[in-house]
Design a protein around this motif. Structure first.
Motif, PDB file in Angstrom:
ATOM      1  N   THR A 101      -2.932  -2.408   3.970  1.00 57.19           N
ATOM      2  CA  THR A 101      -2.301  -1.381   4.044  1.00 57.19           C
ATOM      3  C   THR A 101      -1.271  -0.914   3.229  1.00 57.19           C
ATOM      4  OG1 THR A 101      -3.415  -0.982   6.001  1.00 57.19           O
ATOM      5  CG2 THR A 101      -1.734   0.680   5.282  1.00 57.19           C
ATOM      6  N   ARG A 102      -1.223  -0.072   2.427  1.00 54.91           N
ATOM      7  CA  ARG A 102       0.027   0.249   1.416  1.00 54.91           C
ATOM      8  C   ARG A 102       0.602   1.432   1.980  1.00 54.91           C
ATOM      9  NH1 ARG A 102      -0.163  -1.483  -3.903  1.00 54.91           N
ATOM     10  NH2 ARG A 102       0.432   0.641  -4.860  1.00 54.91           N
ATOM     11  N   LEU A 103       1.871   1.117   2.287  1.00 51.84           N
ATOM     12  CA  LEU A 103       2.877   2.188   2.972  1.00 51.84           C
ATOM     13  C   LEU A 103       3.565   2.475   1.504  1.00 51.84           C
ATOM     14  CD1 LEU A 103       3.990   0.416   6.095  1.00 51.84           C
ATOM     15  CD2 LEU A 103       2.207   1.903   5.896  1.00 51.84           C
ATOM     16  N   ARG A 104       3.436   3.981   1.182  1.00 57.25           N
ATOM     17  CA  ARG A 104       4.258   4.688   0.269  1.00 57.25           C
ATOM     18  C   ARG A 104       5.401   5.210   0.966  1.00 57.25           C
ATOM     19  NH1 ARG A 104       2.394   4.734  -4.724  1.00 57.25           N
ATOM     20  NH2 ARG A 104       0.146   4.343  -4.854  1.00 57.25           N
ATOM     21  N   ILE A 105       6.453   4.725   0.551  1.00 54.41           N
ATOM     22  CA  ILE A 105       7.778   5.136   1.126  1.00 54.41           C
ATOM     23  C   ILE A 105       8.583   6.015   0.376  1.00 54.41           C
ATOM     24  CG2 ILE A 105       9.711   4.619   2.473  1.00 54.41           C
ATOM     25  CD1 ILE A 105       8.149   1.898   3.189  1.00 54.41           C
ATOM     26  N   GLY A 106       9.118   7.229   0.545  1.00 56.44           N
ATOM     27  CA  GLY A 106       9.710   8.007  -0.368  1.00 56.44           C
ATOM     28  C   GLY A 106       8.840   8.373  -1.601  1.00 56.44           C
ATOM     29  N   SER A 107       9.585   8.383  -2.676  1.00 59.97           N
ATOM     30  CA  SER A 107       8.871   8.909  -3.875  1.00 59.97           C
ATOM     31  C   SER A 107       8.467   7.799  -4.654  1.00 59.97           C
ATOM     32  CB  SER A 107       9.796   9.671  -4.894  1.00 59.97           C
ATOM     33  OG  SER A 107      10.754   9.089  -5.181  1.00 59.97           O
ATOM     34  N   GLU A 108       8.800   6.324  -4.486  1.00 61.00           N
ATOM     35  CA  GLU A 108       8.418   5.469  -5.240  1.00 61.00           C
ATOM     36  C   GLU A 108       8.019   4.099  -4.824  1.00 61.00           C
ATOM     37  OE1 GLU A 108      11.683   4.795  -7.976  1.00 61.00           O
ATOM     38  OE2 GLU A 108      13.234   4.890  -6.118  1.00 61.00           O
ATOM     39  N   ILE A 165       6.645   8.731   4.920  1.00 56.53           N
ATOM     40  CA  ILE A 165       5.794   7.365   4.708  1.00 56.53           C
ATOM     41  C   ILE A 165       4.420   7.890   4.660  1.00 56.53           C
ATOM     42  CG2 ILE A 165       5.030   5.181   5.598  1.00 56.53           C
ATOM     43  CD1 ILE A 165       7.810   5.162   7.178  1.00 56.53           C
ATOM     44  N   GLN A 166       3.421   7.661   3.505  1.00 57.09           N
ATOM     45  CA  GLN A 166       2.070   7.982   3.383  1.00 57.09           C
ATOM     46  C   GLN A 166       1.384   6.425   3.420  1.00 57.09           C
ATOM     47  OE1 GLN A 166       0.781  10.935   2.658  1.00 57.09           O
ATOM     48  NE2 GLN A 166       2.828  11.650   3.030  1.00 57.09           N
ATOM     49  N   VAL A 167       0.356   6.750   4.597  1.00 58.66           N
ATOM     50  CA  VAL A 167      -0.291   5.376   4.855  1.00 58.66           C
ATOM     51  C   VAL A 167      -1.844   5.326   3.811  1.00 58.66           C
ATOM     52  CG1 VAL A 167      -1.677   4.222   6.444  1.00 58.66           C
ATOM     53  CG2 VAL A 167       0.431   5.405   7.072  1.00 58.66           C
TER      54      VAL A 167
END
Length: 180
Positions: A101-108, A165-167
């Protein structure tokens, strides 16, 4: 699934708890800048002793704030950073995520989840009896680990409290997390 960063932590020494920071910087393939566990190869002392050339699958440690709520209800004095995590999250069911799983945290920043933290006896040195609260056995005899997840930095950047945080789940089939 969308969550948030509650707090961020790091420590330049191999201790148990980590100091709360206003922001941390993550470097791709390395981990948290200035943290004792950062590096492309394993940094955990017992794993270095076994094989120092192993890849570091534990560059970033994340714990869900809901665990702290449960532990406080059970009578333990715990706060974000006290269990050694780098990122305390809210509103993300970390333990239910599949490997990759990729956790996109903030803008980058992107952290890719590699597995479950497997806490050791040090957690009882921090507070007696705490290990039984975060590692138990379910009715089918399976070990249940609640002390957060580990990951690697797939894209560097800064992380601060309040960041979203986008999962992003990996393509199927999904594999459950195991200890790393």
């Amino acid at each position: 699934m969308t969550g948030r960063v509650v707090a961020v932590h790091s420590s330049p020494v191999h201790g148990f708890s980590k100091a709360t920071r206003g922001e941390i910087a993550l470097v791709e393939g390395v981990g948290v800048v200035g943290d004792a566990h950062a590096g492309p190869t394993v940094q955990h002392r017992s794993r270095v002793a076994a094989d120092p050339s192993q890849p570091n699958l534990r560059q970033v440690h994340l714990i869900h704030e809901e665990l702290f709520v449960d532990l406080r209800a059970a009578g333990y004095e715990v706060a974000p950073g006290s269990l050694g995590e780098n990122i305390t999250t809210g509103d993300v069911d970390l333990l239910a995520l599949p490997v990759g799983t990729r956790l996109r945290i903030g803008s980058e920043t992107v952290v890719t989840v590699t597995g479950l933290r497997n806490p050791c006896q040090q957690i009882n040195d921090f507070q007696p009896g705490l290990l039984k609260q975060v590692v138990s056995t379910d009715d089918e005899g399976r070990v249940v680990r609640l002390a957060g997840v580990m990951g690697v930095v797939s894209r560097g950047g800064s992380v601060a409290p309040g960041d979203p945080i986008q999962v992003e789940l990996p393509p199927p089939p999904h594999f459950p997390l195991t200890r790393v």
